[in-house]
Design a protein around this motif. Sequence first.
Motif, PDB file in Angstrom:
ATOM      1  N   LEU A  93       0.853  -1.184   0.000  1.00  0.00           N
ATOM      2  CA  LEU A  93       0.000   0.000   0.000  1.00  0.00           C
ATOM      3  C   LEU A  93       0.889   1.233   0.000  1.00  0.00           C
ATOM      4  O   LEU A  93       1.908   1.265   0.691  1.00  0.00           O
ATOM      5  N   SER A  94       0.519   2.242  -0.769  1.00  0.00           N
ATOM      6  CA  SER A  94       1.266   3.497  -0.756  1.00  0.00           C
ATOM      7  C   SER A  94       0.312   4.654  -0.983  1.00  0.00           C
ATOM      8  O   SER A  94      -0.783   4.484  -1.535  1.00  0.00           O
ATOM      9  N   ILE A  95       0.750   5.838  -0.549  1.00  0.00           N
ATOM     10  CA  ILE A  95      -0.066   7.052  -0.676  1.00  0.00           C
ATOM     11  C   ILE A  95       0.735   8.063  -1.492  1.00  0.00           C
ATOM     12  O   ILE A  95       1.637   8.726  -0.960  1.00  0.00           O
ATOM     13  N   PRO A  96       0.466   8.194  -2.793  1.00  0.00           N
ATOM     14  CA  PRO A  96       1.261   9.080  -3.642  1.00  0.00           C
ATOM     15  C   PRO A  96       0.850  10.551  -3.588  1.00  0.00           C
ATOM     16  O   PRO A  96       1.491  11.390  -4.220  1.00  0.00           O
ATOM     17  N   THR A  97      -0.201  10.872  -2.844  1.00  0.00           N
ATOM     18  CA  THR A  97      -0.729  12.252  -2.841  1.00  0.00           C
ATOM     19  C   THR A  97       0.319  13.299  -2.485  1.00  0.00           C
ATOM     20  O   THR A  97       0.418  14.324  -3.177  1.00  0.00           O
ATOM     21  N   PRO A  98       1.136  13.134  -1.429  1.00  0.00           N
ATOM     22  CA  PRO A  98       2.143  14.169  -1.128  1.00  0.00           C
ATOM     23  C   PRO A  98       3.108  14.406  -2.287  1.00  0.00           C
ATOM     24  O   PRO A  98       3.420  15.559  -2.615  1.00  0.00           O
ATOM     25  N   PHE A  99       3.576  13.325  -2.934  1.00  0.00           N
ATOM     26  CA  PHE A  99       4.492  13.488  -4.061  1.00  0.00           C
ATOM     27  C   PHE A  99       3.829  14.231  -5.207  1.00  0.00           C
ATOM     28  O   PHE A  99       4.429  15.137  -5.812  1.00  0.00           O
ATOM     29  N   LEU A 100       2.592  13.888  -5.544  1.00  0.00           N
ATOM     30  CA  LEU A 100       1.905  14.536  -6.652  1.00  0.00           C
ATOM     31  C   LEU A 100       1.702  16.028  -6.391  1.00  0.00           C
ATOM     32  O   LEU A 100       1.862  16.856  -7.293  1.00  0.00           O
ATOM     33  N   ASN A 101       1.374  16.376  -5.166  1.00  0.00           N
ATOM     34  CA  ASN A 101       1.184  17.797  -4.839  1.00  0.00           C
ATOM     35  C   ASN A 101       2.511  18.554  -4.810  1.00  0.00           C
ATOM     36  O   ASN A 101       2.574  19.730  -5.186  1.00  0.00           O
ATOM     37  N   ILE A 102       3.602  17.888  -4.382  1.00  0.00           N
ATOM     38  CA  ILE A 102       4.926  18.523  -4.416  1.00  0.00           C
ATOM     39  C   ILE A 102       5.371  18.734  -5.862  1.00  0.00           C
ATOM     40  O   ILE A 102       5.956  19.760  -6.207  1.00  0.00           O
ATOM     41  N   ALA A 103       5.089  17.748  -6.721  1.00  0.00           N
ATOM     42  CA  ALA A 103       5.485  17.838  -8.130  1.00  0.00           C
ATOM     43  C   ALA A 103       4.648  18.829  -8.917  1.00  0.00           C
ATOM     44  O   ALA A 103       5.018  19.214 -10.029  1.00  0.00           O
ATOM     45  N   SER A 104       3.517  19.239  -8.350  1.00  0.00           N
ATOM     46  CA  SER A 104       2.643  20.202  -9.025  1.00  0.00           C
ATOM     47  C   SER A 104       3.085  21.619  -8.677  1.00  0.00           C
ATOM     48  O   SER A 104       2.545  22.272  -7.785  1.00  0.00           O
ATOM     49  N   ARG A 105       4.123  22.095  -9.386  1.00  0.00           N
ATOM     50  CA  ARG A 105       4.707  23.401  -9.070  1.00  0.00           C
ATOM     51  C   ARG A 105       5.526  23.899 -10.253  1.00  0.00           C
ATOM     52  O   ARG A 105       5.834  23.156 -11.181  1.00  0.00           O
ATOM     53  N   LYS A 106       5.894  25.156 -10.213  1.00  0.00           N
ATOM     54  CA  LYS A 106       6.795  25.722 -11.204  1.00  0.00           C
ATOM     55  C   LYS A 106       8.238  25.581 -10.728  1.00  0.00           C
ATOM     56  O   LYS A 106       8.503  25.434  -9.543  1.00  0.00           O
ATOM     57  N   GLY A 107       9.174  25.622 -11.689  1.00  0.00           N
ATOM     58  CA  GLY A 107      10.587  25.628 -11.335  1.00  0.00           C
ATOM     59  C   GLY A 107      11.126  24.252 -11.029  1.00  0.00           C
ATOM     60  O   GLY A 107      10.584  23.228 -11.460  1.00  0.00           O
ATOM     61  N   ILE A 108      12.203  24.207 -10.219  1.00  0.00           N
ATOM     62  CA  ILE A 108      12.892  22.955  -9.908  1.00  0.00           C
ATOM     63  C   ILE A 108      11.954  22.002  -9.169  1.00  0.00           C
ATOM     64  O   ILE A 108      11.319  22.383  -8.181  1.00  0.00           O
ATOM     65  N   GLY A 109      11.916  20.772  -9.637  1.00  0.00           N
ATOM     66  CA  GLY A 109      11.053  19.773  -9.014  1.00  0.00           C
ATOM     67  C   GLY A 109       9.644  19.761  -9.553  1.00  0.00           C
ATOM     68  O   GLY A 109       8.858  18.883  -9.202  1.00  0.00           O
ATOM     69  N   GLY A 110       9.323  20.710 -10.396  1.00  0.00           N
ATOM     70  CA  GLY A 110       7.982  20.776 -10.952  1.00  0.00           C
ATOM     71  C   GLY A 110       7.824  19.857 -12.150  1.00  0.00           C
ATOM     72  O   GLY A 110       8.444  20.059 -13.185  1.00  0.00           O
ATOM     73  N   LEU A 111       7.013  18.829 -12.012  1.00  0.00           N
ATOM     74  CA  LEU A 111       6.740  17.891 -13.103  1.00  0.00           C
ATOM     75  C   LEU A 111       5.315  17.997 -13.606  1.00  0.00           C
ATOM     76  O   LEU A 111       4.978  17.445 -14.650  1.00  0.00           O
ATOM     77  N   ILE A 112       4.469  18.695 -12.842  1.00  0.00           N
ATOM     78  CA  ILE A 112       3.053  18.848 -13.170  1.00  0.00           C
ATOM     79  C   ILE A 112       2.710  20.336 -13.075  1.00  0.00           C
ATOM     80  O   ILE A 112       3.244  21.048 -12.209  1.00  0.00           O
ATOM     81  N   SER A 113       1.838  20.819 -13.938  1.00  0.00           N
ATOM     82  CA  SER A 113       1.431  22.223 -13.897  1.00  0.00           C
ATOM     83  C   SER A 113       0.835  22.563 -12.529  1.00  0.00           C
ATOM     84  O   SER A 113       0.059  21.773 -11.965  1.00  0.00           O
ATOM     85  N   PRO A 114       1.191  23.716 -11.962  1.00  0.00           N
ATOM     86  CA  PRO A 114       0.704  24.073 -10.618  1.00  0.00           C
ATOM     87  C   PRO A 114      -0.802  24.315 -10.532  1.00  0.00           C
ATOM     88  O   PRO A 114      -1.330  24.489  -9.429  1.00  0.00           O
ATOM     89  N   GLU A 115      -1.490  24.336 -11.650  1.00  0.00           N
ATOM     90  CA  GLU A 115      -2.941  24.551 -11.613  1.00  0.00           C
ATOM     91  C   GLU A 115      -3.688  23.329 -11.074  1.00  0.00           C
ATOM     92  O   GLU A 115      -4.872  23.430 -10.736  1.00  0.00           O
ATOM     93  N   TYR A 116      -2.996  22.177 -10.981  1.00  0.00           N
ATOM     94  CA  TYR A 116      -3.659  20.956 -10.536  1.00  0.00           C
ATOM     95  C   TYR A 116      -3.332  20.653  -9.083  1.00  0.00           C
ATOM     96  O   TYR A 116      -2.217  20.875  -8.615  1.00  0.00           O
TER      97      TYR A 116
END
Length: 260
Positions: A93-116
Amino acid sequence: MIRKLIIGFIFISFWSEGFSQDSLLLKNWSYNTAYSMPAHKWESGLFQPFRYGINQKLELYTNVLMLPMVPGVGAKISLGSKSGLDIASEHSLSIPTPFLNIASRKGIGGLISPEYDFGFIVSVHNSLIASRLVAPKMLVSVKTGFDFSIRGKKPDPQSTIDLPLFYSRMAHYYDGATIRLGTALKGNIGGKWFYEEDVQAFIVTRPENNFFFENTGTLMWAVGKSLRIRGGYIFGYGKYPYITPKWQMWPTLDVVFGSK
């Protein structure tokens, strides 16, 4: 192609004579097989999960590097051996929510658009793995499993991370379940050198962007009883929604250490 490889390896495993789990190969590299860590022994890599043997039939594992961003834990349970074929089940079992929200940003570490933003998601993995030593220095494993997620609401389909390794392992967060089929051959070249060739397919139960294939090749040097260095490649194919090429190759490198 994958089906033929799996059938071939299953045939070999039933045809060949088995060997003891005390072999040099299993002492150095039981990860990704049906064999567990010995009781009260542990090992971890920078990317390979931390593994700890509770007893001869139960192993617990987690990814220490990703634990703050993807909390989770898994267990490998030995289901016994018959005619030299060892079988185990894996559940996590794993909870990916923290990673997805951290990745939703601009700049370094941003893999997903911050609008999500992402709601609570629990990822569930279950699999069966069968392994057999087909020679003193060669081990064959066949694995099948499935992943699904429990979530309050489906994430926006445009918020995916369209990168190899990421997309195939995260597809079930968004829609459908993922069926995983794989087979691996690992062995000892001689002395402290080991190899592994792995083929894996991900089939997602949805109408599009639903098939992914990976071939992994790894060479490992057992520096000592508690230190190993691994390097190789991942050659992958996938049907991604927004990127090309569909075929990509990535290098791999890991350092594995643990109790003697």
